[in-house]
Design an enzyme around this catalytic site. Structure first.
Site, PDB file in Angstrom:
ATOM      1  N   ASP A  25      30.377  49.871  32.058  1.00 29.91           N
ATOM      2  CA  ASP A  25      31.216  50.753  32.875  1.00 29.91           C
ATOM      3  C   ASP A  25      31.564  49.974  34.138  1.00 29.91           C
ATOM      4  O   ASP A  25      30.740  49.864  35.049  1.00 29.91           O
ATOM      5  CB  ASP A  25      30.477  52.043  33.210  1.00 29.91           C
ATOM      6  CG  ASP A  25      31.288  52.955  34.141  1.00 29.91           C
ATOM      7  OD1 ASP A  25      32.491  52.681  34.322  1.00 29.91           O
ATOM      8  OD2 ASP A  25      30.719  53.915  34.675  1.00 29.91           O
ATOM      9  N   LYS A  87      38.718  47.486  41.817  1.00 28.95           N
ATOM     10  CA  LYS A  87      39.371  48.064  40.644  1.00 28.95           C
ATOM     11  C   LYS A  87      40.719  48.692  40.995  1.00 28.95           C
ATOM     12  O   LYS A  87      41.636  48.747  40.164  1.00 28.95           O
ATOM     13  CB  LYS A  87      38.437  49.099  40.029  1.00 28.95           C
ATOM     14  CG  LYS A  87      38.866  49.693  38.709  1.00 28.95           C
ATOM     15  CD  LYS A  87      37.750  50.591  38.203  1.00 28.95           C
ATOM     16  CE  LYS A  87      38.110  51.326  36.939  1.00 28.95           C
ATOM     17  NZ  LYS A  87      36.977  52.153  36.461  1.00 28.95           N
ATOM     18  N   GLU A 184      37.759  56.042  29.714  1.00 28.23           N
ATOM     19  CA  GLU A 184      36.536  56.689  30.208  1.00 28.23           C
ATOM     20  C   GLU A 184      36.361  58.126  29.703  1.00 28.23           C
ATOM     21  O   GLU A 184      35.260  58.493  29.280  1.00 28.23           O
ATOM     22  CB  GLU A 184      36.525  56.630  31.737  1.00 28.23           C
ATOM     23  CG  GLU A 184      36.306  55.204  32.251  1.00 28.23           C
ATOM     24  CD  GLU A 184      36.691  55.020  33.710  1.00 28.23           C
ATOM     25  OE1 GLU A 184      37.209  55.988  34.320  1.00 28.23           O
ATOM     26  OE2 GLU A 184      36.491  53.915  34.245  1.00 28.23           O
ATOM     27  N   ASP A 206      36.154  63.642  33.768  1.00 28.65           N
ATOM     28  CA  ASP A 206      35.603  62.348  34.169  1.00 28.65           C
ATOM     29  C   ASP A 206      35.558  62.339  35.687  1.00 28.65           C
ATOM     30  O   ASP A 206      36.532  61.986  36.358  1.00 28.65           O
ATOM     31  CB  ASP A 206      36.474  61.210  33.629  1.00 28.65           C
ATOM     32  CG  ASP A 206      36.036  59.853  34.145  1.00 28.65           C
ATOM     33  OD1 ASP A 206      34.874  59.750  34.591  1.00 28.65           O
ATOM     34  OD2 ASP A 206      36.837  58.914  34.115  1.00 28.65           O
TER      35      ASP A 206
END
Length: 212
Positions: A25, A87, A184, A206
């Site tokens: 992850d 990210k 995800e 999520d």
């Protein structure tokens, strides 16, 4: 004993050999790596028993780097060289970054993906993410005492082709073969057991550290 082994021609394994893959992850705020032992998923911890690795990388003179908790501790004292939540910049150009004026970094506007100026030179989000992935790979190899052949890496469902390719490039730079990129929310659904053909209507949330 393995009941069934599938391999490319000429690459079949001997019965005593094993190939280890992990799940990663690569999160906006924190990252982690997990494997399956005895049919149960297990998140791998560092040598201090911490399962999470903060997604933070700090660049030092001479090319050395810090990552995770060590980099996070020094972030306030060296904000320009400590990249947090990289990210957000994966596969993005300078014009794609929102509220850029509030960020402590000095960006470099280059064709394609932006870069960040650091004391160790201009760094792309791919290079920063590779530092995180490399440490997760090392953690997995230390835990398994074996080499990792590949990884399934989760990405946000909204990631476009450029962002997904950037994730693959970061993994390659870190010495990790990407077996699959998995959205995800899809990973959450699989973990819940929706791949077992459960009937009904399910909503999957999520609730991530950087994206929801």
């Amino acid at each position: 004993m393995a009941l069934l082994q599938i391999a490319e021609p000429g690459q079949s394994l001997a019965p005593h050999q094993r190939r280890i893959a992990v799940g990663i992850d690569l999160g906006t705020t924190n990252s982690l790596v997990a494997i399956v032992r005895n049919s149960l998923p297990e998140v791998l911890s560092d040598d201090q028993g911490r399962p999470l690795l903060p997604s933070v990388v700090r660049y030092l003179k001479g090319g050395a780097t810090q990552a995770g908790y060590e980099a996070m501790r020094n972030a306030s004292g060296d904000p320009k060289n400590t990249i947090i939540s990289v990210k957000r910049f994966m596969g993005r150009g300078l014009g794609d970054v929102e509220h850029i004026e509030s960020l402590p970094y000095e960006f470099v506007d280059v064709p394609g993906m932006l870069k960040v100026k650091t004391i160790a030179g201009d760094k792309s989000p791919v290079e920063v993410s590779a530092e995180i992935l490399a440490r997760l790979r090392q953690r997995a190899e230390d835990s398994c005492q074996d080499e990792i052949v590949g990884a399934v890496i989760t990405v946000p469902a909204y990631f476009d082709d450029a962002q997904r390719q950037a994730t693959k490039d970061a993994a390659k730079l870190a010495g990790v073969e990407v077996l699959r990129l998995l959205n995800e929310p899809t990973a959450a659904a699989i973990a819940y057991g929706l791949d077992n053909a459960a009937e009904g209507i399910y909503a999957v949330y999520d609730l991530g550290g950087g994206t929801f």
